[in-house]
Design a protein around this motif. Sequence first.
Motif, PDB file in Angstrom:
ATOM      1  N   LEU A   1      51.656  72.916 111.945  1.00 25.51           N
ATOM      2  CA  LEU A   1      53.053  73.308 112.146  1.00 25.51           C
ATOM      3  C   LEU A   1      53.987  72.112 112.290  1.00 25.51           C
ATOM      4  N   THR A   2      53.435  70.916 112.470  1.00 27.29           N
ATOM      5  CA  THR A   2      54.277  69.721 112.612  1.00 27.29           C
ATOM      6  C   THR A   2      54.013  68.670 111.547  1.00 27.29           C
ATOM      7  N   ALA A   3      52.964  68.822 110.750  1.00 29.04           N
ATOM      8  CA  ALA A   3      52.601  67.818 109.747  1.00 29.04           C
ATOM      9  C   ALA A   3      53.685  67.688 108.692  1.00 29.04           C
ATOM     10  N   SER A   4      53.757  66.514 108.111  1.00 30.20           N
ATOM     11  CA  SER A   4      54.852  66.261 107.172  1.00 30.20           C
ATOM     12  C   SER A   4      54.409  65.986 105.737  1.00 30.20           C
ATOM     13  N   ARG A   5      53.153  65.674 105.469  1.00 28.57           N
ATOM     14  CA  ARG A   5      52.755  65.302 104.109  1.00 28.57           C
ATOM     15  C   ARG A   5      53.035  66.435 103.128  1.00 28.57           C
ATOM     16  N   THR A   6      52.546  67.574 103.428  1.00 28.80           N
ATOM     17  CA  THR A   6      52.869  68.749 102.619  1.00 28.80           C
ATOM     18  C   THR A   6      53.214  69.872 103.581  1.00 28.80           C
ATOM     19  N   GLY A   7      54.243  70.588 103.277  1.00 32.65           N
ATOM     20  CA  GLY A   7      54.631  71.693 104.139  1.00 32.65           C
ATOM     21  C   GLY A   7      53.818  72.933 103.839  1.00 32.65           C
ATOM     22  N   LEU A   8      53.891  73.866 104.742  1.00 29.78           N
ATOM     23  CA  LEU A   8      53.219  75.137 104.540  1.00 29.78           C
ATOM     24  C   LEU A   8      54.120  76.082 103.753  1.00 29.78           C
ATOM     25  N   SER A   9      53.514  76.933 102.975  1.00 33.69           N
ATOM     26  CA  SER A   9      54.273  78.006 102.348  1.00 33.69           C
ATOM     27  C   SER A   9      54.756  78.919 103.470  1.00 33.69           C
ATOM     28  N   GLU A  10      55.713  79.781 103.173  1.00 33.90           N
ATOM     29  CA  GLU A  10      56.218  80.715 104.179  1.00 33.90           C
ATOM     30  C   GLU A  10      55.080  81.586 104.713  1.00 33.90           C
ATOM     31  N   GLU A  11      54.229  82.072 103.814  1.00 33.31           N
ATOM     32  CA  GLU A  11      53.107  82.921 104.225  1.00 33.31           C
ATOM     33  C   GLU A  11      52.143  82.161 105.146  1.00 33.31           C
ATOM     34  N   ASP A  12      51.833  80.918 104.793  1.00 39.68           N
ATOM     35  CA  ASP A  12      50.931  80.132 105.631  1.00 39.68           C
ATOM     36  C   ASP A  12      51.577  79.754 106.954  1.00 39.68           C
ATOM     37  N   ARG A  13      52.885  79.509 106.958  1.00 40.34           N
ATOM     38  CA  ARG A  13      53.568  79.214 108.229  1.00 40.34           C
ATOM     39  C   ARG A  13      53.483  80.425 109.161  1.00 40.34           C
ATOM     40  N   ARG A  14      53.728  81.606 108.608  1.00 41.16           N
ATOM     41  CA  ARG A  14      53.582  82.832 109.414  1.00 41.16           C
ATOM     42  C   ARG A  14      52.161  82.921 109.965  1.00 41.16           C
ATOM     43  N   GLY A  15      51.202  82.684 109.091  1.00 43.17           N
ATOM     44  CA  GLY A  15      49.797  82.759 109.508  1.00 43.17           C
ATOM     45  C   GLY A  15      49.452  81.745 110.574  1.00 43.17           C
TER      46      GLY A  15
END
Length: 168
Positions: free
Chosen positions: A67-81
């Motif tokens: 949730l805080t990493a910066s190299r690659t962001g999460l997709s919206e679905e993965d952020r929800r997960g």
Amino acid sequence: MSDDERNGLLAAAIGLREQGRTEAARDRLVELAARWPQDAEVAYQTAWAHDVLGLEAEAVPYYERALTASRTGLSEEDRRGALLGLGSTFRVLGRYEEAVATLRGAVEEFPDDGALRTFLAMALFNTGDHHESARLLLRLVAATSDDASVRRYRPAIEYYAEDLDATV
């Protein structure tokens, strides 16, 4: 190591988890997380692998990193997960206040996500906030039920959800 190689290794590890080879998947994902510590997707998949094995305490730092990493962001679905996973994991570990804070923030970010609201209701119950827990669940039932009898009484359910102590 190239992005293509990282993607291939990550896909292989996820494939192991999906095949039920959860220990092997976790081992591979831990290695990938060590190689790419700022990769949100790798961290999320590593957290998930720990959760599947019942290793909730070990999953927490990976969820937080995702949730805080910066190299690659999460997709919206993965952020929800990841938000649901972290909040649920806090709850399972008895860290109820952290669960409520995480899940409340997730519900603010994704207000239409019924699963997040459900897990928030469980965490609120664990903190002793039974009234708000029931209110959330009643609103969710009223809004999402396909049951004809629930739909028929939806206005009443929504009304009483706001004040469970109300009488006629």
